[in-house]
Design an enzyme around this catalytic site. Structure first.
Site, PDB file in Angstrom:
ATOM      1  N   ARG A  55     -21.231  14.270  17.230  1.00 31.70           N
ATOM      2  CA  ARG A  55     -21.580  15.527  16.686  1.00 31.70           C
ATOM      3  C   ARG A  55     -23.007  15.404  16.062  1.00 31.70           C
ATOM      4  O   ARG A  55     -23.301  14.430  15.374  1.00 31.70           O
ATOM      5  CB  ARG A  55     -20.491  15.736  15.460  1.00 31.70           C
ATOM      6  CG  ARG A  55     -19.248  16.222  15.894  1.00 31.70           C
ATOM      7  CD  ARG A  55     -18.311  16.668  14.599  1.00 31.70           C
ATOM      8  NE  ARG A  55     -17.363  17.686  15.279  1.00 31.70           N
ATOM      9  CZ  ARG A  55     -16.245  17.377  15.632  1.00 31.70           C
ATOM     10  NH1 ARG A  55     -15.866  16.074  15.626  1.00 31.70           N
ATOM     11  NH2 ARG A  55     -15.302  18.224  15.993  1.00 31.70           N
ATOM     12  N   HIS A  79       0.824  -1.104   0.071  1.00 30.30           N
ATOM     13  CA  HIS A  79       0.210  -0.027   0.025  1.00 30.30           C
ATOM     14  C   HIS A  79       0.914   1.287  -0.002  1.00 30.30           C
ATOM     15  O   HIS A  79       0.467   2.411  -0.618  1.00 30.30           O
ATOM     16  CB  HIS A  79      -0.804   0.075   1.318  1.00 30.30           C
ATOM     17  CG  HIS A  79      -1.963  -1.007   1.257  1.00 30.30           C
ATOM     18  ND1 HIS A  79      -1.463  -2.398   1.736  1.00 30.30           N
ATOM     19  CD2 HIS A  79      -3.089  -1.238   0.644  1.00 30.30           C
ATOM     20  CE1 HIS A  79      -2.708  -3.047   1.735  1.00 30.30           C
ATOM     21  NE2 HIS A  79      -3.518  -2.471   1.179  1.00 30.30           N
ATOM     22  N   ARG A 123     -14.918  21.822  21.833  1.00 32.42           N
ATOM     23  CA  ARG A 123     -16.151  21.303  21.645  1.00 32.42           C
ATOM     24  C   ARG A 123     -17.209  21.757  22.921  1.00 32.42           C
ATOM     25  O   ARG A 123     -18.505  21.747  22.638  1.00 32.42           O
ATOM     26  CB  ARG A 123     -16.257  19.825  21.574  1.00 32.42           C
ATOM     27  CG  ARG A 123     -15.524  19.114  20.572  1.00 32.42           C
ATOM     28  CD  ARG A 123     -16.252  19.288  19.135  1.00 32.42           C
ATOM     29  NE  ARG A 123     -17.460  18.700  19.024  1.00 32.42           N
ATOM     30  CZ  ARG A 123     -17.804  17.513  19.084  1.00 32.42           C
ATOM     31  NH1 ARG A 123     -17.091  16.301  19.207  1.00 32.42           N
ATOM     32  NH2 ARG A 123     -19.157  17.099  19.347  1.00 32.42           N
ATOM     33  N   GLU A 136       2.946  -1.838   7.582  1.00 34.10           N
ATOM     34  CA  GLU A 136       4.007  -1.906   6.520  1.00 34.10           C
ATOM     35  C   GLU A 136       5.265  -1.202   6.854  1.00 34.10           C
ATOM     36  O   GLU A 136       6.388  -1.727   6.578  1.00 34.10           O
ATOM     37  CB  GLU A 136       3.194  -1.341   5.001  1.00 34.10           C
ATOM     38  CG  GLU A 136       2.206  -2.437   4.777  1.00 34.10           C
ATOM     39  CD  GLU A 136       1.591  -2.044   3.284  1.00 34.10           C
ATOM     40  OE1 GLU A 136       2.345  -1.113   2.538  1.00 34.10           O
ATOM     41  OE2 GLU A 136       0.747  -2.612   2.802  1.00 34.10           O
TER      42      GLU A 136
HETATM   43  N1  URA Z   1     -10.007  15.581  14.594  1.00 32.39           N
HETATM   44  C1  URA Z   1     -10.936  14.964  15.134  1.00 32.39           C
HETATM   45  O1  URA Z   1     -10.937  13.675  14.991  1.00 32.39           O
HETATM   46  N2  URA Z   1     -12.154  15.840  15.972  1.00 32.39           N
HETATM   47  C2  URA Z   1     -12.095  17.020  16.068  1.00 32.39           C
HETATM   48  O2  URA Z   1     -12.818  17.489  16.609  1.00 32.39           O
HETATM   49  C3  URA Z   1     -10.996  17.616  15.328  1.00 32.39           C
HETATM   50  C4  URA Z   1      -9.976  16.873  14.694  1.00 32.39           C
END
Ligand code: URA
Length: 256
Positions: free
Chosen positions: A168, A7, A223, A80
């Protein structure tokens, strides 16, 4: 032993003895990272999401290879690369904080990761911990300190999906399955610092192989206050993570 880096499109000769690899997710970050280590790096392969460049650090070859997004493709790269002789793996990534005390633009040095990926469970049972190599953790902290970079050391949560896995709601359906509702709050309460998508796979697989891995992650969103990601913030934060990892690699090469 896997000898066929099908790959990655690489052979042992291509690596010129490189035993250290820097692992961004994004192939477009590969030239940028390699140029941080060497004014004249060489691109040696680019197959699918796996792009590789070699940098020369005072006579020591250091590899940079992108893993793509998520555990499934990262596992291919790790497998790999190990087969080609790589022994030290340093992930450079981005992450979304879930603690109010972690600022956008800060760095997170992952000491361990919650295994919400799928790939690592095909290497070791879920009771096997995903922990970083302590020397790499120390080098990354030393490097963040010397660069006066705000940083945090702790656990990250590695998921297989960016949307439901990281709870989310700004997705196509807006729905998060019941099994994932409330999980952001739970990981936050348990003291985890952030979400990302590759570190648990990296730490678990390298542990099962007796190899060393570390990860430095730039915080591109918090977040607890916002879901919005600003592309300028992303570029600056990625640069900080790259500089931190590059300095850690210089220290590793200098001390042997
Ligand atoms: N990468 C992720 O997986 N989540 C985020 O909120 C930001 C970057």
């Amino acid at each position: 032993m896997v000898m066929n880096a099908y790959h990655l499109g690489l052979s042992r000769e291509d690596l010129r003895g490189a035993e250290i690899v820097l692992l961004p997710g994004d192939p477009f970050r590969v030239p940028r990272i390699a140029a941080t280590l060497d004014n004249d790096p060489i691109e040696i392969a680019h197959h699918r999401e796996f792009r590789s460049a070699l940098a020369d650090l005072q006579g020591t070859a250091v590899l940079v290879t992108s893993t793509g997004i998520g555990g499934a493709s990262a596992a291919i790269a790790i497998e790999e690369l190990a087969g080609l002789g790589v022994r030290t793996f340093l992930r450079i990534g981005t992450t979304g904080a879930i603690q109010p005390s972690v600022g956008v633009g800060d760095l997170i040095v992952a000491a361990g990761a919650v295994r919400l990926d799928g790939a690592s469970s095909q290497y070791a049972p879920l009771s096997f911990p995903a922990v970083a190599d302590h020397r790499l953790v120390n080098e990354l902290i030393a490097s963040a300190v010397s660069r006066k970079q705000d940083h945090h050391v702790g656990l990250v949560v590695s998921t297989d999906t960016f949307y439901p896995g990281q709870e989310r709601y700004d997705s196509f359906t807006g729905y998060v399955p019941l099994s994932h509702q409330g999980t952001l709050e739970e990981w936050k309460r348990l003291g985890c610092l952030s979400y990302e998508m590759e570190t648990a796979t990296l730490f678990t697989i390298t542990r099962t192989m007796g190899l060393a891995a570390g990860a430095v992650l730039g915080v591109i969103v918090n977040r607890t206050t916002s879901e919005a990601v600003d592309s300028k913030v992303v570029a600056n934060t990625e640069d900080r993570a790259i500089q931190c990892a590059a300095e850690a690699v210089r220290r590793l090469v200098a001390t042997g």
